[in-house]
Design a protein around this motif. Structure first.
Motif, PDB file in Angstrom:
ATOM      1  N   ILE A  54      11.471   2.976  -6.145  1.00  0.00           N
ATOM      2  CA  ILE A  54      12.087   4.266  -6.456  1.00  0.00           C
ATOM      3  C   ILE A  54      12.856   4.746  -5.240  1.00  0.00           C
ATOM      4  O   ILE A  54      12.395   4.632  -4.100  1.00  0.00           O
ATOM      5  N   ARG A  55      14.064   5.264  -5.491  1.00  0.00           N
ATOM      6  CA  ARG A  55      14.897   5.765  -4.406  1.00  0.00           C
ATOM      7  C   ARG A  55      14.479   7.186  -4.017  1.00  0.00           C
ATOM      8  O   ARG A  55      13.943   7.929  -4.849  1.00  0.00           O
ATOM      9  N   PRO A  56      14.706   7.579  -2.753  1.00  0.00           N
ATOM     10  CA  PRO A  56      14.362   8.941  -2.320  1.00  0.00           C
ATOM     11  C   PRO A  56      14.957  10.021  -3.216  1.00  0.00           C
ATOM     12  O   PRO A  56      14.295  11.020  -3.514  1.00  0.00           O
ATOM     13  N   ALA A  57      16.222   9.815  -3.668  1.00  0.00           N
ATOM     14  CA  ALA A  57      16.855  10.815  -4.532  1.00  0.00           C
ATOM     15  C   ALA A  57      16.106  10.950  -5.847  1.00  0.00           C
ATOM     16  O   ALA A  57      16.026  12.047  -6.425  1.00  0.00           O
ATOM     17  N   VAL A 108       0.836  -1.195   0.000  1.00  0.00           N
ATOM     18  CA  VAL A 108       0.000   0.000   0.000  1.00  0.00           C
ATOM     19  C   VAL A 108       0.872   1.247   0.000  1.00  0.00           C
ATOM     20  O   VAL A 108       0.561   2.234  -0.654  1.00  0.00           O
ATOM     21  N   ARG A 109       1.985   1.216   0.728  1.00  0.00           N
ATOM     22  CA  ARG A 109       2.890   2.367   0.743  1.00  0.00           C
ATOM     23  C   ARG A 109       3.355   2.698  -0.672  1.00  0.00           C
ATOM     24  O   ARG A 109       3.383   3.849  -1.088  1.00  0.00           O
ATOM     25  N   HIS A 125      10.892   4.079   3.118  1.00  0.00           N
ATOM     26  CA  HIS A 125      10.312   3.036   3.966  1.00  0.00           C
ATOM     27  C   HIS A 125       9.352   2.104   3.229  1.00  0.00           C
ATOM     28  O   HIS A 125       8.778   1.217   3.846  1.00  0.00           O
ATOM     29  N   ALA A 126       9.199   2.293   1.917  1.00  0.00           N
ATOM     30  CA  ALA A 126       8.211   1.508   1.171  1.00  0.00           C
ATOM     31  C   ALA A 126       8.429   0.007   1.299  1.00  0.00           C
ATOM     32  O   ALA A 126       7.470  -0.765   1.365  1.00  0.00           O
ATOM     33  N   LEU A 128       7.194  12.390   0.748  1.00  0.00           N
ATOM     34  CA  LEU A 128       7.348  11.429  -0.340  1.00  0.00           C
ATOM     35  C   LEU A 128       8.717  10.751  -0.329  1.00  0.00           C
ATOM     36  O   LEU A 128       8.826   9.558  -0.647  1.00  0.00           O
ATOM     37  N   GLU A 129       9.752  11.488   0.038  1.00  0.00           N
ATOM     38  CA  GLU A 129      11.071  10.866   0.158  1.00  0.00           C
ATOM     39  C   GLU A 129      11.052   9.817   1.273  1.00  0.00           C
ATOM     40  O   GLU A 129      11.630   8.731   1.136  1.00  0.00           O
TER      41      GLU A 129
END
Length: 310
Positions: free
Chosen positions: A71-74, A10-11, A103-104, A97-98
């Motif tokens: 997807i990476r935070p960057a 869900v994340r 934590h996804a 969102l980052e």
């Protein structure tokens, strides 16, 4: 036998949907960017900053938005800037969102119980841990976050008909552990629960004092500043809650709210904005039909006192 493809959490779905919304609202006039246009803008900005454009492609962005790719935070930062968001003025959006990207796929404490916690239940616990608020209409049972251990075990044993005694005990432990969100140091969950008065009259033949202890737990919970508790009286006009219980899970901006629907075989989520709003409107009508918080607390207290005299 080939490995099963992992089911998007869900994340990850929430993150993909948020990024899609920002893309479709981007552009000088808010007309939105196509996948190709978005990728071109990300690559252009990256090269201007001295990069090589990375591995961006429209197919990659499509998989991110549909929760089929990590997807990476960057990379989240790159997309948001390409969509015209300002990292300083809209820092809350970047942070949210980052953090969701970070934590996804992160394992939570509930992974210790992976043998009994289904993927759908794990998804919900992760949502609950991220949530800012939860509004719940619970016509059949005391909500899990307000249950004591004995009530939790008895109700789980009743509904989890295929579970062993050990699994029931483990699930009850999980339910108790979830209640930490009500007192977390970084900001307690705002919890608004409406229960049907019939729930207060439940009896457990083998545990005659169980309900009395559970009512005491409700009285204690109702006094906490982050908890609102209401009771739907036995005699009231028809309201939208007659169609069944639900939970509205709210998140800090810009993440959209989610609705949880539960049944005997699992749970499902309502995530489309219009559908979520339908449940939010229904909750407001249920609130209006229920007793006030003070009246509800008085009713629960009277019921508790009656139990103490028997």
């Amino acid at each position: 036998m080939p490995n099963a493809r992992p089911v998007p959490t869900v994340r990850r779905r929430r993150l993909g949907e948020a990024l899609r919304q920002f893309r479709t609202q981007a552009g000088p006039g808010g007309e939105g960017l196509t996948l190709d246009e978005a990728v071109e803008e990300v690559i252009r900005r990256d090269k201007e900053a001295g990069g090589d454009g990375g591995t961006w492609a429209s197919s990659k962005l499509s998989r991110i938005e549909t929760a089929k790719a990590h997807i990476r935070p960057a990379e989240v930062t790159q997309l948001l800037k390409a969509y015209g968001l300002d990292a300083k003025k809209e820092a809350d959006i970047f942070t949210a969102l980052e953090g969701l990207a970070k934590h996804a796929s992160q394992k939570g404490w509930w992974q210790t119980y992976s043998g009994v916690v289904s993927p759908a239940y794990a998804d919900y616990i992760s949502l609950e841990s991220d949530a800012e608020s939860i509004r719940i209409w619970s016509p059949q049972l005391i909500p899990g976050l307000l249950q004591n251990a004995a009530y939790a075990r008895e109700t789980i044993a009743t509904n989890a008909t295929t579970r062993t005694a050990e699994e029931v005990t483990a699930l009850a432990e999980v339910r108790m552990a979830r209640q930490a969100v009500l007192s977390r140091p970084e900001g307690a969950l705002k919890f608004w629960a409406i229960i049907d008065e019939r729930v207060l009259h439940q009896q457990f033949a083998t545990r005659p004092t169980l309900m009395r202890d559970q009512l005491r737990r409700l009285v204690e919970a109702a006094e906490l500043p982050n908890i609102t508790l209401q009771v739907m009286p036995l005699h009231t006009a028809l309201h939208p809650g007659t169609s069944g219980g639900f939970s509205l899970v709210g998140f800090p901006r810009p993440m959209p709210d989610v609705v949880l629907l539960e049944n005997l075989i699992g749970a499902s989520y309502v995530e489309a904005d219009g559908d979520v709003q339908t449940y939010a409107d229904a909750f407001e009508k249920i609130v209006a039909s229920a007793l006030s918080s003070d009246e509800s607390l008085a009713l629960i207290t009277r019921k508790l006192e009656e139990g103490n005299r028997t």
